[in-house]
Enzyme design. Structure first.
Site, PDB file in Angstrom:
ATOM      1  N   TYR A  54       0.849  -1.205   0.000  1.00 19.50           N
ATOM      2  CA  TYR A  54       0.000   0.000   0.000  1.00 19.50           C
ATOM      3  C   TYR A  54       0.874   1.241   0.000  1.00 19.50           C
ATOM      4  O   TYR A  54       1.823   1.326   0.785  1.00 19.50           O
ATOM      5  CB  TYR A  54      -0.909   0.016   1.237  1.00 19.50           C
ATOM      6  N   GLU A  56      -0.431   4.847  -0.421  1.00 20.55           N
ATOM      7  CA  GLU A  56      -1.179   6.092  -0.577  1.00 20.55           C
ATOM      8  C   GLU A  56      -0.250   7.292  -0.436  1.00 20.55           C
ATOM      9  O   GLU A  56       0.598   7.324   0.466  1.00 20.55           O
ATOM     10  CB  GLU A  56      -2.284   6.207   0.494  1.00 20.55           C
ATOM     11  N   ASP A 201      -7.152  14.073 -24.593  1.00 19.71           N
ATOM     12  CA  ASP A 201      -7.197  12.663 -24.186  1.00 19.71           C
ATOM     13  C   ASP A 201      -6.544  11.877 -25.316  1.00 19.71           C
ATOM     14  O   ASP A 201      -7.163  11.599 -26.345  1.00 19.71           O
ATOM     15  CB  ASP A 201      -8.646  12.228 -23.963  1.00 19.71           C
ATOM     16  N   THR A 228      -4.401   6.466 -21.534  1.00 16.39           N
ATOM     17  CA  THR A 228      -4.149   5.129 -21.001  1.00 16.39           C
ATOM     18  C   THR A 228      -2.703   4.792 -21.343  1.00 16.39           C
ATOM     19  O   THR A 228      -2.070   5.467 -22.165  1.00 16.39           O
ATOM     20  CB  THR A 228      -5.071   4.073 -21.634  1.00 16.39           C
ATOM     21  N   LYS A 231      -2.274   1.126 -24.822  1.00 13.43           N
ATOM     22  CA  LYS A 231      -2.651   1.034 -26.240  1.00 13.43           C
ATOM     23  C   LYS A 231      -1.371   1.186 -27.075  1.00 13.43           C
ATOM     24  O   LYS A 231      -0.500   0.333 -26.982  1.00 13.43           O
ATOM     25  CB  LYS A 231      -3.718   2.082 -26.556  1.00 13.43           C
ATOM     26  N   ARG A 237      -1.848  -2.149 -18.380  1.00 13.73           N
ATOM     27  CA  ARG A 237      -3.182  -1.545 -18.370  1.00 13.73           C
ATOM     28  C   ARG A 237      -3.226  -0.487 -17.271  1.00 13.73           C
ATOM     29  O   ARG A 237      -2.938  -0.763 -16.111  1.00 13.73           O
ATOM     30  CB  ARG A 237      -4.201  -2.647 -18.091  1.00 13.73           C
TER      31      ARG A 237
HETATM   32  N1  DSN Z   1     -12.159   0.589 -25.098  1.00 11.63           N
HETATM   33  C1  DSN Z   1     -11.258   1.549 -25.678  1.00 11.63           C
HETATM   34  C2  DSN Z   1     -11.274   1.479 -27.167  1.00 11.63           C
HETATM   35  O1  DSN Z   1     -11.417   0.394 -27.674  1.00 11.63           O
HETATM   36  O2  DSN Z   1     -11.105   2.488 -27.825  1.00 11.63           O
HETATM   37  C3  DSN Z   1     -11.483   2.920 -25.251  1.00 11.63           C
HETATM   38  O3  DSN Z   1     -11.835   3.002 -23.931  1.00 11.63           O
END
Ligand code: DSN
Length: 421
Positions: A54, A56, A201, A228, A231, A237
């Protein structure tokens, strides 16, 4: 194949599911534009004892003892993120993309204030204010669209008109299904006129920005980037929020913790550090470049064979095919058909779609994962050929079965990191 002897002994059912998924990933072609394969090094860090801790707070300011090593990995992730994106502040604790956006909204706005973001039907994202999300009960969301769906150019005049009328607190760039480059400088100029924050974003294209193949919104003066990390950036993730200037970062940090989240998922924070280290290497720029080369090549292949692509091409890692116009098939049927030959993509709405989200007109596909496997332009011709053949032979079960065999044999030539020996 990695060996999971402890798991196999402890829980054969879960182990078998894992083995099945490994085989699926290895024997299939992954075209979901938001997916990728992480490196063995990133995967190793995700499965470590950092899970047990943990933490925090932030490096040097924690609420629990025993942080000498968590501080090292979190600081490493922060410093590498700042270097990758050229900014003064990074918060690497958001558990995923939606929580990153929620924390960002609450850090920059009061309830009732307004966000001007991309229309969801033109490529925006659920967390940009879709009516089904609770965000819309707290903030007001207004929209901009493409001016011309044939070129994909955004309607900056309309954006300015709405901004002057609604006085948004945030002007939000970013998308999950838009294949073109954004003019961040124009958005920044509009935001400056109305005194709005500029947020991008960049979840889908973070790796293409980090790999210096697409424009970095910070270079046009944007205040914040949310993303994120799993990707195109090819990390674990998770989510992340970055600020061009350190001062704004203080608000973000307070909102991520304690405002919105509890303890960080420290094994993921540590794995982000490893992934960002990989993204700082020169090879990552080659990877990002090849993603776009493959995407453009595959898009051209489809168009040369008579398919209709939204915006008639792509500048990034993804494309949207209007399946109704191309093949007189709904997107869902194409998704299901291609599943049968081991090619995975997702059905997707096209701009101003007259069909429903669960039965839309299009499919979305992208090249980040297949590029990680080492595929190049010449392979895009083969892949495009498989897809067209599946569509042509869709009523012939034995042709589809034999095509599936061909796809497996072909894609086994491209090992998946972390699965193939
Ligand atoms: N689920 C993602 C996508 O496929 O674009 C976005 O959150």
């Amino acid at each position: 194949m990695p060996i999971y002897t402890a798991l196999q002994a402890a829980d054969p059912v879960a182990y078998n599911a894992l083995m099945g998924e490994m085989k699926r990933q290895s024997d299939g072609v992954e075209l979901i534009a938001s997916e990728n394969y992480i490196s063995p090094a990133v995967m190793e860090m995700m499965g470590t004892v950092f899970n047990n801790k943990y933490s925090e707070g932030y490096p040097g300011k924690r609420y629990y003892g025993g942080q000498e090593f968590t501080d090292i990995v979190e600081s490493l992730a922060i410093e590498r993120a700042k270097q990758l994106f050229g900014c003064q502040h990074a918060n690497v604790q958001p558990h995923a993309g939606c929580p990153a956006n929620v924390a960002m909204y609450f850090a920059l706005m009061e309830p009732g204030e307004c966000v001007l973001g991309m229309d969801l039907g033109h490529g925006g994202h659920l967390s940009h204010g879709h009516p089904v999300t609770y965000l819309t009960k707290i903030f007001k969301f207004v929209r901009y669209k493409m001016k011309d769906v044939e070129t994909g150019e955004l309607d900056y005049d309309e954006m300015r008109r709405v901004a002057l009328q609604e006085k948004p607190k945030i002007i939000l760039a970013g998308f999950s299904a838009y294949p073109r480059e954004v003019n961040y400088a124009k958005m920044k100029a509009i935001a400056d006129e109305v005194g709005a924050y500029t947020v991008a974003d960049m979840a889908h294209i973070a790796g293409l920005i980090a790999g210096k193949q697409l424009r970095n919104p910070f270079e046009d003066g944007f205040d914040v980037i949310t993303t994120t990390t799993h990707k195109t950036l090819r990390g674990p993730r998770g989510g992340m929020i970055m600020c061009r200037e350190a001062e704004l970062g203080k608000k973000i940090d307070k909102m991520v913790f304690p405002g919105f989240q509890g303890g960080p998922i420290m094994q993921m924070v540590a794995a982000k550090a490893v992934a960002f280290g990989e993204a700082l290497r020169p090879e990552f720029q080659d990877y990002a470049k090849q993603i776009i080369k493959n995407s453009k090549h595959l898009a051209k292949f489809f168009m040369d064979h008579g398919a209709k692509l939204v915006t008639n091409g792509t500048d990034n890692h993804l494309m949207l095919i209007d399946c109704v116009k191309s093949w007189n098939l709904p997107g869902g049927e194409v998704e299901t058909l291609l599943d049968r030959v081991g090619i995975t993509l997702n059905k997707n709405m096209i701009p101003d779609d007259t069909r429903k989200p669960m039965d839309p007109s299009g499919v979305r596909l992208g090249t980040p994962a297949i590029t990680t496997r080492g595929m190049k332009e010449v392979d895009m011709d083969i892949l495009g050929g498989f897809i067209l053949k599946a569509i042509e032979k869709r009523s012939d079960d034995s042709a589809i079965t034999s095509l599936h065999g061909e796809v497996i044999e072909w894609c086994r030539r491209f090992p998946v990191p972390g699965i193939a020996a």
